[in-house]
Structure formats: structure tokens, C-alpha cells
Design a protein around this motif. Structure first.
Motif, PDB file in Angstrom:
ATOM      1  N   LEU A 148       0.866  -1.177   0.000  1.00 16.60           N
ATOM      2  CA  LEU A 148       0.000   0.000   0.000  1.00 16.60           C
ATOM      3  C   LEU A 148       0.902   1.225   0.000  1.00 16.60           C
ATOM      4  CD1 LEU A 148      -2.923  -0.541   2.561  1.00 16.60           C
ATOM      5  CD2 LEU A 148      -3.124  -0.021   0.133  1.00 16.60           C
ATOM      6  N   LEU A 149       0.820   2.011  -1.047  1.00 20.91           N
ATOM      7  CA  LEU A 149       1.671   3.197  -1.106  1.00 20.91           C
ATOM      8  C   LEU A 149       0.975   4.303  -1.876  1.00 20.91           C
ATOM      9  CD1 LEU A 149       2.657   2.778  -4.198  1.00 20.91           C
ATOM     10  CD2 LEU A 149       4.559   1.545  -3.191  1.00 20.91           C
ATOM     11  N   PHE A 150       1.609   5.476  -1.871  1.00 25.25           N
ATOM     12  CA  PHE A 150       1.081   6.620  -2.593  1.00 25.25           C
ATOM     13  C   PHE A 150       1.713   6.669  -3.976  1.00 25.25           C
ATOM     14  CE2 PHE A 150       1.040   7.979   1.942  1.00 25.25           C
ATOM     15  CZ  PHE A 150      -0.332   7.935   2.106  1.00 25.25           C
ATOM     16  N   HIS A 151       0.887   6.947  -4.966  1.00 24.75           N
ATOM     17  CA  HIS A 151       1.349   6.930  -6.352  1.00 24.75           C
ATOM     18  C   HIS A 151       2.467   7.942  -6.586  1.00 24.75           C
ATOM     19  CE1 HIS A 151       1.307   6.909 -10.722  1.00 24.75           C
ATOM     20  NE2 HIS A 151       1.257   8.228 -10.671  1.00 24.75           N
ATOM     21  N   HIS A 152       3.479   7.495  -7.285  1.00 26.09           N
ATOM     22  CA  HIS A 152       4.458   8.415  -7.847  1.00 26.09           C
ATOM     23  C   HIS A 152       4.889   7.852  -9.188  1.00 26.09           C
ATOM     24  CE1 HIS A 152       7.916   5.832  -6.632  1.00 26.09           C
ATOM     25  NE2 HIS A 152       7.161   5.573  -5.587  1.00 26.09           N
ATOM     26  N   GLU A 153       5.508   8.672  -9.996  1.00 28.54           N
ATOM     27  CA  GLU A 153       5.706   8.337 -11.404  1.00 28.54           C
ATOM     28  C   GLU A 153       6.849   7.367 -11.656  1.00 28.54           C
ATOM     29  OE1 GLU A 153       6.082  12.001 -13.466  1.00 28.54           O
ATOM     30  OE2 GLU A 153       4.115  12.754 -12.838  1.00 28.54           O
ATOM     31  N   GLN A 154       7.641   7.074 -10.659  1.00 29.28           N
ATOM     32  CA  GLN A 154       8.807   6.228 -10.878  1.00 29.28           C
ATOM     33  C   GLN A 154       8.597   4.823 -10.318  1.00 29.28           C
ATOM     34  OE1 GLN A 154      12.096   8.483  -9.272  1.00 29.28           O
ATOM     35  NE2 GLN A 154      12.400   9.529 -11.217  1.00 29.28           N
ATOM     36  N   MET A 155       7.464   4.226 -10.606  1.00 27.65           N
ATOM     37  CA  MET A 155       7.179   2.873 -10.164  1.00 27.65           C
ATOM     38  C   MET A 155       8.037   1.886 -10.957  1.00 27.65           C
ATOM     39  SD  MET A 155       5.254   1.132  -8.070  1.00 27.65           S
ATOM     40  CE  MET A 155       3.907   2.274  -7.734  1.00 27.65           C
ATOM     41  N   PRO A 156       8.754   0.983 -10.295  1.00 27.44           N
ATOM     42  CA  PRO A 156       9.557  -0.013 -11.021  1.00 27.44           C
ATOM     43  C   PRO A 156       8.695  -0.828 -11.977  1.00 27.44           C
ATOM     44  CG  PRO A 156      10.128  -0.001  -8.694  1.00 27.44           C
ATOM     45  CD  PRO A 156       8.925   0.875  -8.835  1.00 27.44           C
ATOM     46  N   ARG A 157       9.256  -1.188 -13.111  1.00 24.17           N
ATOM     47  CA  ARG A 157       8.489  -1.905 -14.132  1.00 24.17           C
ATOM     48  C   ARG A 157       8.066  -3.293 -13.679  1.00 24.17           C
ATOM     49  NH1 ARG A 157      11.926  -1.496 -19.550  1.00 24.17           N
ATOM     50  NH2 ARG A 157      13.580  -2.003 -18.060  1.00 24.17           N
ATOM     51  N   GLU A 158       8.770  -3.847 -12.684  1.00 24.83           N
ATOM     52  CA  GLU A 158       8.409  -5.182 -12.190  1.00 24.83           C
ATOM     53  C   GLU A 158       7.113  -5.183 -11.392  1.00 24.83           C
ATOM     54  OE1 GLU A 158      12.972  -4.956 -12.081  1.00 24.83           O
ATOM     55  OE2 GLU A 158      11.243  -3.639 -11.763  1.00 24.83           O
ATOM     56  N   LEU A 159       6.622  -3.991 -11.060  1.00 26.64           N
ATOM     57  CA  LEU A 159       5.435  -3.879 -10.220  1.00 26.64           C
ATOM     58  C   LEU A 159       4.266  -3.321 -11.011  1.00 26.64           C
ATOM     59  CD1 LEU A 159       7.062  -2.330  -7.005  1.00 26.64           C
ATOM     60  CD2 LEU A 159       6.782  -4.748  -7.597  1.00 26.64           C
ATOM     61  N   GLU A 160       3.069  -3.734 -10.631  1.00 23.48           N
ATOM     62  CA  GLU A 160       1.853  -3.168 -11.202  1.00 23.48           C
ATOM     63  C   GLU A 160       0.959  -2.692 -10.070  1.00 23.48           C
ATOM     64  OE1 GLU A 160      -0.037  -6.136 -13.520  1.00 23.48           O
ATOM     65  OE2 GLU A 160      -0.632  -7.376 -11.822  1.00 23.48           O
ATOM     66  N   LEU A 267      -2.645  -0.009  -4.521  1.00 20.08           N
ATOM     67  CA  LEU A 267      -2.270  -1.345  -4.071  1.00 20.08           C
ATOM     68  C   LEU A 267      -1.329  -1.915  -5.120  1.00 20.08           C
ATOM     69  CD1 LEU A 267      -2.947  -3.457  -1.813  1.00 20.08           C
ATOM     70  CD2 LEU A 267      -4.441  -4.525  -3.495  1.00 20.08           C
ATOM     71  N   VAL A 268      -0.145  -2.321  -4.697  1.00 22.40           N
ATOM     72  CA  VAL A 268       0.909  -2.705  -5.629  1.00 22.40           C
ATOM     73  C   VAL A 268       1.292  -4.164  -5.409  1.00 22.40           C
ATOM     74  CG1 VAL A 268       3.208  -2.115  -6.490  1.00 22.40           C
ATOM     75  CG2 VAL A 268       1.729  -0.332  -5.569  1.00 22.40           C
ATOM     76  N   ARG A 269       1.618  -4.836  -6.493  1.00 25.01           N
ATOM     77  CA  ARG A 269       2.037  -6.239  -6.457  1.00 25.01           C
ATOM     78  C   ARG A 269       3.055  -6.474  -7.558  1.00 25.01           C
ATOM     79  NH1 ARG A 269      -2.445  -9.800  -9.524  1.00 25.01           N
ATOM     80  NH2 ARG A 269      -0.539 -10.865 -10.133  1.00 25.01           N
ATOM     81  N   ARG A 270       3.728  -7.603  -7.495  1.00 24.87           N
ATOM     82  CA  ARG A 270       4.661  -7.978  -8.555  1.00 24.87           C
ATOM     83  C   ARG A 270       3.878  -8.459  -9.779  1.00 24.87           C
ATOM     84  NH1 ARG A 270      10.097  -8.810  -7.460  1.00 24.87           N
ATOM     85  NH2 ARG A 270      10.125 -10.063  -9.364  1.00 24.87           N
ATOM     86  N   ARG A 271       4.394  -8.141 -10.956  1.00 21.38           N
ATOM     87  CA  ARG A 271       3.735  -8.582 -12.182  1.00 21.38           C
ATOM     88  C   ARG A 271       3.868 -10.086 -12.394  1.00 21.38           C
ATOM     89  NH1 ARG A 271       2.278  -4.404 -15.538  1.00 21.38           N
ATOM     90  NH2 ARG A 271       3.217  -2.369 -15.073  1.00 21.38           N
ATOM     91  N   ASP A 272       4.940 -10.675 -11.874  1.00 21.52           N
ATOM     92  CA  ASP A 272       5.211 -12.084 -12.155  1.00 21.52           C
ATOM     93  C   ASP A 272       4.653 -13.021 -11.087  1.00 21.52           C
ATOM     94  OD1 ASP A 272       6.873 -11.494 -10.066  1.00 21.52           O
ATOM     95  OD2 ASP A 272       8.733 -12.100 -11.046  1.00 21.52           O
ATOM     96  N   GLY A 273       3.795 -12.524 -10.215  1.00 20.16           N
ATOM     97  CA  GLY A 273       3.230 -13.367  -9.165  1.00 20.16           C
ATOM     98  C   GLY A 273       1.715 -13.335  -9.178  1.00 20.16           C
ATOM     99  N   ALA A 274       1.102 -14.479  -8.902  1.00 21.93           N
ATOM    100  CA  ALA A 274      -0.358 -14.564  -8.835  1.00 21.93           C
ATOM    101  C   ALA A 274      -0.810 -14.413  -7.385  1.00 21.93           C
ATOM    102  CB  ALA A 274      -0.836 -15.896  -9.400  1.00 21.93           C
ATOM    103  N   LEU A 275      -1.847 -13.619  -7.168  1.00 21.79           N
ATOM    104  CA  LEU A 275      -2.382 -13.429  -5.827  1.00 21.79           C
ATOM    105  C   LEU A 275      -3.354 -14.550  -5.477  1.00 21.79           C
ATOM    106  CD1 LEU A 275      -3.107  -9.587  -5.751  1.00 21.79           C
ATOM    107  CD2 LEU A 275      -1.107 -10.808  -4.886  1.00 21.79           C
ATOM    108  N   GLY A 276      -3.355 -14.938  -4.214  1.00 20.82           N
ATOM    109  CA  GLY A 276      -4.294 -15.935  -3.737  1.00 20.82           C
ATOM    110  C   GLY A 276      -5.633 -15.302  -3.399  1.00 20.82           C
ATOM    111  N   PRO A 277      -6.611 -16.111  -3.015  1.00 21.34           N
ATOM    112  CA  PRO A 277      -7.952 -15.581  -2.722  1.00 21.34           C
ATOM    113  C   PRO A 277      -7.969 -14.592  -1.561  1.00 21.34           C
ATOM    114  CG  PRO A 277      -7.765 -17.906  -2.115  1.00 21.34           C
ATOM    115  CD  PRO A 277      -6.560 -17.578  -2.919  1.00 21.34           C
ATOM    116  N   ALA A 278      -7.142 -14.805  -0.544  1.00 17.40           N
ATOM    117  CA  ALA A 278      -7.136 -13.876   0.595  1.00 17.40           C
ATOM    118  C   ALA A 278      -6.591 -12.514   0.180  1.00 17.40           C
ATOM    119  CB  ALA A 278      -6.309 -14.452   1.740  1.00 17.40           C
ATOM    120  N   ALA A 279      -5.541 -12.497  -0.633  1.00 19.48           N
ATOM    121  CA  ALA A 279      -4.967 -11.230  -1.090  1.00 19.48           C
ATOM    122  C   ALA A 279      -5.955 -10.471  -1.968  1.00 19.48           C
ATOM    123  CB  ALA A 279      -3.668 -11.489  -1.846  1.00 19.48           C
TER     124      ALA A 279
END
Length: 295
Positions: A148-160, A267-279
Motif C-alpha cells: 500500500l503506497l502513494f502513487h508516484h511516477e517512478q514505479m519499477p516496471r516489475e510492479l503493477e 495497491l501494488v504487487r509484482r507482475r510475475d506473481g499470482a495473488l491468492g484468494p485472501a490477497a
């Protein structure tokens, strides 16, 4: 150890009902089978669990009373084991790690975590808070599943990221600061006094525009608030930070025709990972709570 869970269950039910016959009817067995199972349990444990007198209800012995809660605890642990295994078999994650910016409003997060605990009672949750940059770093290093973070323009490409809501920013100073004496402030008024900003300089946070030639920087909105309280400058802060009980009476909101854009919560997560039902469930809950008007 030769005793089994079925014997423990019969022991607990007999202690609660004080009747071998009632437990026999409940479990669809002969009363002699219930009595024999408990007798075998007593033999394995080496203690007498019930006092048996002709024509009287079975009563727990001192040893039986001492072991009753232990037996209940073992059965409850087995139930949790079954439930956890069933959840994992259905794809539910065993652990959820949430990292958040320390300036995130607490009430929506706590309300969401309370609801998560009720919906997923066996889920292990790890909550970490940090200053700007810590959340993204934990995600990149696979030390967190959600951020959980505040938006800024330099988000790493590995994250969505997923937009959840926004938080109002306010202009504040100490009640003893020269700006506090003005009925309304303009940009040129702000430019004459030290400005407190988030670091690094290229963070591109809303409210991060430099107006004054004299600037101090911090990596935390709460650190900025502490500097403002001490009269070291003015700042743009999230409203919930400015209204934090510690700062009541020590920060003054400045009236102005101009205000910075609100902070965008993501809400930020890795692009290469799948979230489970709780997440996924928590993400939906956080979005609802952040959109809920303050009480």
C-alpha cells in the motif's frame, strides 16, 4: 502412545454431557463401546478420568479435570489443521505479507484487517510499515506480497498497481509560525518561508512542487510533521497526518485559494506473481474502506 482422536472426542463429550448413554446415542454406538473406548484411553494415559458409581452419572476425577482442557486443545488443533489443509488444497495462501507506507491512514487498513481475520481466520498475516521507497523495495525483494503506497511516477516496471482511492492534502505550519498570522496565504507568501518536502527530490509526489528557494526534505510525512511542529517550516501533509492526536493544537491549517492535488493510494504487487484468494479479498476490502467517508 496408543490412544487416538476418537477416544479424546468421546472423553470430552462424556465430560460435557456427564452421560455415557447420551454420548452413545449422539455417536450411534452402543454404550458399552463408549465405556470401553474411554477405559482404553485411561489405560493408555495411566490415569482414571471418571469416577464410576452404580446408578450415578460419571464424574471427572482430579486427573480427568486436569486433562480435559488439554484434550479440547488437541481436538481444536486438529480442526485447525484440517481447515488449513482444506484451504491450501483450494488454493488459499498460508501467509499474506502486507507492506504499507507509514503515512497510510490507519482506520481503513485496520478495518480491512479485522474483516480479513474474520473471513480467513487461519491465515497468517505479516504487516510491515516503512518510509517512502521501503514498500516497493520489499515487493521487489519478495519480502511482501502486497504493498500500500502513494502513487508516484517512478514505479519499477516489475510492479503493477491498482488505484484504491485518494487522500486530501492540507497546507500546515506551527501556530507560532509567521504564516499562521495570515488570514489567507498565497503562493508568494509560502515562497518567503522554508518549505518541507518529501525526499528524494524526484519523487513526484502530489504536493511535492518546490515553491520556496529554501527547502528541507524528509522521507516521512510524520517526520515532516514533527519539523513543522517545531516551527522549522511549512508543509503539505495528508489531512489524517495533520489531524493525528499528537499534533492537535500544534499544527495550524492555512487557508489558501490553491491546494495540492490529493495523494493517490495504490495497491501494488509484482507482475510475475499470482495473488491468492485472501490477497484478492483484502484488495477489494481496502478499496471499499478507502472510499468510505470518514466518520
Amino acid at each position: 502412545m496408543n490412544w487416538n482422536l476418537d477416544q479424546l472426542h468421546l472423553f470430552v463429550r462424556t465430560a460435557e454431557s456427564r452421560s455415557f448413554s447420551a454420548v452413545a446415542r449422539e455417536t450411534g454406538r452402543a454404550q458399552s463401546a463408549v465405556s470401553t473406548a474411554i477405559a482404553l484411553l485411561e489405560s493408555d494415559l495411566g490415569v482414571t478420568l471418571f469416577e464410576r458409581s452404580s446408578g450415578r452419572q460419571p464424574r471427572l476425577t482430579e486427573a480427568g479435570s486436569a486433562l480435559l482442557e488439554e484434550a479440547r486443545s488437541v481436538l481444536q488443533q486438529c480442526e485447525r489443521l484440517d481447515a488449513r489443509a482444506l484451504g491450501l488444497a483450494r488454493g488459499q495462501e498460508a501467509r499474506l505479507r502486507l507492506a504499507q507506507d507509514e503515512a497510510m491512514p490507519y482506520q481503513p487498513v485496520l478495518a480491512s484487517l479485522e474483516a480479513l481475520a474474520e473471513a480467513f481466520p487461519l491465515l497468517e498475516v505479516q504487516l510491515a510499515s516503512g518510509a517512502q521507497g521501503d514498500v516497493a523495495r520489499k515487493l521487489l525483494q519478495r519480502q511482501a506480497d502486497l504493498g500500500l503506497l502513494f502513487h508516484h511516477e517512478q514505479m519499477p516496471r516489475e510492479l503493477e498497481s491498482q488505484h484504491l482511492g485518494s487522500i486530501e492534502m492540507v497546507t500546515v505550519c506551527s501556530p507560532h509560525h509567521p504564516l499562521a498570522r495570515l488570514a489567507s496565504v498565497e503562493r508568494r507568501d509560502l515562497a518567503e518561508h522554508r518549505q518541507l518536502l518529501m525526499t528524494p527530490q524526484d519523487s513526484h509526489y502530489p504536493g511535492g512542487e518546490q515553491i520556496s528557494p529554501l527547502v528541507w526534505r524528509a522521507d516521512s510525512f510524520y517526520a515532516m510533521a514533527e519539523l513543522v511542529v517545531r516551527g522549522l517550516g511549512w508543509a503539505w501533509l495528508p489531512r489524517h497526518v495533520a489531524q493525528y492526536p499528537t499534533y492537535q493544537g500544534h499544527l495550524q491549517e492555512l487557508r489558501s485559494d490553491w491546494a495540492p492535488l490529493p495523494l493517490v493510494v495504490e495497491l501494488v504487487r509484482r507482475r510475475d506473481g499470482a495473488l491468492g484468494p485472501a490477497a484478492n479479498w483484502l484488495a477489494d476490502c481496502l478499496a471499499r474502506e478507502l472510499l468510505r467517508p470518514p466518520a
